[in-house]
Write an enzyme that holds these catalytic residues in place. Structure first.
Site, PDB file in Angstrom:
ATOM      1  N   CYS A 152      21.496  83.106  65.995  1.00  0.00           N
ATOM      2  CA  CYS A 152      21.672  81.939  66.866  1.00  0.00           C
ATOM      3  C   CYS A 152      21.455  82.278  68.336  1.00  0.00           C
ATOM      4  CB  CYS A 152      23.052  81.332  66.651  1.00  0.00           C
ATOM      5  SG  CYS A 152      23.156  80.380  65.120  1.00  0.00           S
ATOM      6  N   ASP A 167      26.887  68.376  65.084  1.00  0.00           N
ATOM      7  CA  ASP A 167      26.308  69.428  64.258  1.00  0.00           C
ATOM      8  C   ASP A 167      25.251  68.927  63.287  1.00  0.00           C
ATOM      9  OD1 ASP A 167      27.918  71.755  65.155  1.00  0.00           O
ATOM     10  OD2 ASP A 167      29.572  70.522  64.441  1.00  0.00           O
TER      11      ASP A 167
END
Length: 349
Positions: A17, A51
């Site tokens: 990430c 999300d």
């Protein structure tokens, strides 16, 4: 490992990430896009950095859709596949849903990586999907300059169980379900400086599915959920603060860290993503005046397949964190509170 073959992390300019665009860059890109047309069934779009997207089918069913992919943060192809899959599926759990199927996203430098290694990446992803109880039902692949793998994931939930990153209430307590330090560990991996037991700790954390999110969303005392990934606990906490129009107060002493994270951070194993993250949102963070830079960078550390940050009614927080620990998340802690005030984060010692 075949020493004549390049390490996976050598083929990528970033990993996990930490590959995400910095929050400030992403905001600029999205600011130039036309607003989504109003669809009554689109319960969650991209307006508040949630999300996943959520579409309501009927009174009892919502569809949750997400996609996530990145470049390797580890050299073992099977582990890379597992981490990437767990990270992608996490978005569905963070919205309160149950995943039902996934599609693979694969981009590989075919002339640099053996087919066997690429197959192991796919096997790793499929193994995590198996743990989640879902099939890899298809996908798409391309020949790319750097190795990329991830999933598009579809989930479902009842409309009452949708949990957004907004919705936290003043007086809530904040629970974090996993330890911080994944970006620090991945930086150490690239320099062959991560001890073996720390690698095992990292794999255990990043491949631990956030299934508890589905259970938490069924509890009406849980008001907001987000997963802590590429923007660090500060970045995703700030998204929760802004979406809820409140202030989050995080207690530094209560935040769980991976066992070697603080030591490695002090030794300089800081990712470029941490620096970009802080540059993007540091003005909204109130820090203790004596906080050293390494500690600040640790709080901005990008978490690949990180834990859930949960805002829950104060009177239910102790029982809930005990439930989360018993569900298999040993580092889960109450890490702060939600307060009235200008959206932002205050770090207390």
């Amino acid at each position: 490992m075949d020493m004549s073959s390049p390490r996976l992390t050598e083929l990528a300019h970033g990993g996990g990430c930490g590959c995400k665009l910095a929050p400030a860059v992403l905001q600029k890109l999205l600011a130039g896009q036309p607003a989504a047309q109003p669809f009554a069934q689109l319960l969650v779009g991209n307006e508040m950095a949630d999300d996943a997207a959520v579409w309501q089918i009927d009174d009892n069913t919502c569809v949750i859709a997400t996609t996530d992919f990145f470049m390797p943060m580890v050299d073992d192809p099977y582990d890379f596949g597992r981490i990437a899959a767990a990270n992608a599926i996490s978005d569905v759990y963070a919205m309160g849903g149950k995943p039902i199927m996934a599609l693979a996203i694969l981009g590989m430098p075919i002339n640099k990586l053996e087919p066997e290694k690429i197959s192991r990446i796919l096997e790793g992803g499929a193994s995590i999907c198996g743990e989640a109880g879902i099939p890899v039902a298809g996908g798409h692949s391309i020949d790319s300059v750097e190795p990329i793998y991830g999933l598009a994931v579809i989930g479902i939930c009842h409309p009452s169980q949708v949990r957004r990153n907004g919705g936290a209430k003043a007086g809530d307590k904040l629970i974090l379900t996993k330890g911080i330090g994944i970006g620090i560990y991945s930086s150490a991996i690239k320099k062959n400086a991560l001890p073996g037991q720390a690698y095992d700790e990292m794999i255990a954390s990043t491949t631990l599915l956030n299934k508890v999110g589905t259970t938490l969303a069924a509890d009406p005392s849980v008001h907001a959920i987000t997963d802590v990934t590429g923007f660090g606990i500060l970045g995703h906490g700030l998204e929760m603060a802004r979406a809820s129009n409140l202030t989050l107060r995080l207690n530094l002493a209560d935040i769980p860290f991976l066992s070697e994270a603080e030591k490695l951070a002090q030794q300089g194993f800081i990712t470029g993503a941490s620096v970009r993250n802080w540059a993007s949102y540091g003005e909204a963070i109130a820090l203790p005046t004596d906080m050293p830079e390494w500690q600040r960078m640790l709080l901005a550390d990008p978490q690949t397949s990180g834990g859930l940050l949960v805002a829950v009614a104060s009177n239910e927080a102790d029982a809930l964190v005990k439930q989360v620990v018993e569900a298999g998340y040993p580092l889960a802690r109450i890490v702060g509170t939600v307060e009235d005030g200008t959206p932002g984060i205050i770090i207390g010692s």
